[in-house]
Design a protein around this motif. Structure first.
Motif, mmCIF file in Angstrom:
data_model
loop_
_atom_site.group_PDB
_atom_site.id
_atom_site.type_symbol
_atom_site.label_atom_id
_atom_site.label_comp_id
_atom_site.label_asym_id
_atom_site.label_seq_id
_atom_site.Cartn_x
_atom_site.Cartn_y
_atom_site.Cartn_z
ATOM 1 N N GLY A 7 59.610 44.495 52.001
ATOM 2 C CA GLY A 7 60.714 43.531 51.911
ATOM 3 C C GLY A 7 60.347 42.087 52.159
ATOM 4 O O GLY A 7 61.232 41.231 52.232
ATOM 5 N N TYR A 8 59.067 41.748 52.252
ATOM 6 C CA TYR A 8 58.668 40.354 52.482
ATOM 7 C C TYR A 8 58.593 39.608 51.160
ATOM 8 O O TYR A 8 58.071 40.129 50.175
ATOM 9 C CB TYR A 8 57.307 40.288 53.193
ATOM 10 C CG TYR A 8 57.370 40.735 54.633
ATOM 11 C CD1 TYR A 8 57.913 39.907 55.605
ATOM 12 C CD2 TYR A 8 56.913 41.992 55.013
ATOM 13 C CE1 TYR A 8 57.989 40.316 56.933
ATOM 14 C CE2 TYR A 8 56.983 42.407 56.332
ATOM 15 C CZ TYR A 8 57.528 41.565 57.287
ATOM 16 O OH TYR A 8 57.599 41.969 58.583
ATOM 17 N N GLU A 9 59.111 38.381 51.150
ATOM 18 C CA GLU A 9 59.079 37.571 49.930
ATOM 19 C C GLU A 9 57.768 36.793 49.819
ATOM 20 O O GLU A 9 57.218 36.668 48.743
ATOM 21 C CB GLU A 9 60.262 36.594 49.911
ATOM 22 C CG GLU A 9 61.614 37.285 49.838
ATOM 23 C CD GLU A 9 61.750 38.202 48.619
ATOM 24 O OE1 GLU A 9 61.261 37.847 47.532
ATOM 25 O OE2 GLU A 9 62.334 39.292 48.766
ATOM 26 N N GLU A 10 57.263 36.282 50.950
ATOM 27 C CA GLU A 10 56.017 35.511 50.913
ATOM 28 C C GLU A 10 54.829 36.442 51.100
ATOM 29 O O GLU A 10 54.925 37.492 51.722
ATOM 30 C CB GLU A 10 56.005 34.404 51.992
ATOM 31 C CG GLU A 10 55.885 34.889 53.418
ATOM 32 C CD GLU A 10 57.192 35.390 54.035
ATOM 33 O OE1 GLU A 10 57.123 35.926 55.152
ATOM 34 O OE2 GLU A 10 58.247 35.259 53.415
ATOM 35 N N MET A 11 53.719 36.055 50.557
ATOM 36 C CA MET A 11 52.489 36.844 50.659
ATOM 37 C C MET A 11 51.905 36.662 52.055
ATOM 38 O O MET A 11 51.870 35.560 52.583
ATOM 39 C CB MET A 11 51.497 36.374 49.595
ATOM 40 C CG MET A 11 50.310 37.253 49.463
ATOM 41 S SD MET A 11 50.824 38.900 48.993
ATOM 42 C CE MET A 11 49.270 39.700 49.016
ATOM 43 N N HIS A 24 53.399 46.945 65.261
ATOM 44 C CA HIS A 24 54.171 47.404 66.418
ATOM 45 C C HIS A 24 53.410 47.060 67.706
ATOM 46 O O HIS A 24 52.194 47.241 67.775
ATOM 47 C CB HIS A 24 54.388 48.919 66.311
ATOM 48 C CG HIS A 24 55.379 49.435 67.290
ATOM 49 N ND1 HIS A 24 55.067 49.670 68.607
ATOM 50 C CD2 HIS A 24 56.687 49.762 67.133
ATOM 51 C CE1 HIS A 24 56.137 50.133 69.234
ATOM 52 N NE2 HIS A 24 57.131 50.191 68.364
ATOM 53 N N PRO A 25 54.110 46.588 68.720
ATOM 54 C CA PRO A 25 53.439 46.194 69.974
ATOM 55 C C PRO A 25 52.577 47.297 70.604
ATOM 56 O O PRO A 25 51.529 47.000 71.182
ATOM 57 C CB PRO A 25 54.608 45.830 70.901
ATOM 58 C CG PRO A 25 55.746 45.497 69.997
ATOM 59 C CD PRO A 25 55.555 46.308 68.751
ATOM 60 N N ALA A 55 60.519 43.533 56.737
ATOM 61 C CA ALA A 55 61.329 42.310 56.801
ATOM 62 C C ALA A 55 62.680 42.574 57.457
ATOM 63 O O ALA A 55 63.239 41.691 58.117
ATOM 64 C CB ALA A 55 61.524 41.733 55.404
ATOM 65 N N ASP A 56 63.207 43.799 57.328
ATOM 66 C CA ASP A 56 64.508 44.125 57.929
ATOM 67 C C ASP A 56 64.408 44.509 59.408
ATOM 68 O O ASP A 56 65.401 44.859 60.038
ATOM 69 C CB ASP A 56 65.203 45.235 57.139
ATOM 70 C CG ASP A 56 64.448 46.562 57.172
ATOM 71 O OD1 ASP A 56 63.402 46.660 57.850
ATOM 72 O OD2 ASP A 56 64.914 47.505 56.492
ATOM 73 N N GLY A 57 63.175 44.485 59.984
ATOM 74 C CA GLY A 57 62.980 44.782 61.396
ATOM 75 C C GLY A 57 62.641 46.231 61.686
ATOM 76 O O GLY A 57 62.273 46.572 62.807
#
Length: 174
Positions: A7-11, A24-25, A55-57
């Motif tokens: 879901g990421y728009e930028e590379m 993930h931490p 992107a949605d978490g």
């Protein structure tokens, strides 16, 4: 791929992924250490599985594989790789493990139920058969003592043999 799967728009560069908050931490330090070890050593490939933040978490499980290109001194100068989404595969593996655990639990419960049923049957046999035969023997012995009659002793002997036979049958079944 990053847009479609995550879901990421930028590379986002591969190195930025590994060093940012996208991992993930709980996995971040392990992945960083694995990557640094691969780059510092002489490895030509690197692979790690971790949770990747979309992107949605939400997080997806991914396998990140890379080929390390080294210069003539052996220093890492570039990485070429791919990230594979294995979230559904891990979910199905968890579901399978959960189902197997449930089946094991069901089998154990069936075994316990069968054992309890068998114990119940044995206790009834001991109570209904052997206990009554022995009680009859006791009464016959009391009658033999009071009346001084040998026929009661003969009946007692026969009943004791019945009790012994019943105990043998039960023991043999066990």
């Amino acid at each position: 791929g990053f847009s479609t799967i995550f879901g990421y728009e930028e590379m986002i560069s591969s190195l930025e992924i590994r060093m940012s908050s996208i991992i993930h931490p709980d996995d971040k330090e392990r992945v960083r250490a694995e990557l640094e070890n691969a780059l510092a050593g002489q490895a030509l490939t690197w692979q790690s599985e971790y949770r990747f933040k979309c992107a949605d978490g939400k997080y997806k499980y991914v396998i990140d594989k890379a080929y390390i290109i080294r210069n003539e001194k052996g220093d890492a100068v570039r990485m070429i790789g791919a990230v594979q989404d294995v979230t559904e595969q891990r979910r199905l593996e968890e579901q399978l493990a959960s189902e197997e655990a449930r089946k094991k639990k069901d089998v154990l419960q069936a075994i316990i139920y069968a054992q309890e049923r068998e114990r119940n049957e044995i206790s009834h046999e001991l109570h209904d058969n052997v206990s009554q035969i022995l009680t009859t023997c006791k009464l016959l012995l009391e009658a033999a003592v009071q009346q001084n009659d040998p026929k009661y002793l003969q009946q007692t002997k026969e009943n004791l043999q019945k009790a012994i036979d019943e105990m043998r049958k039960i023991s043999h079944r066990l």
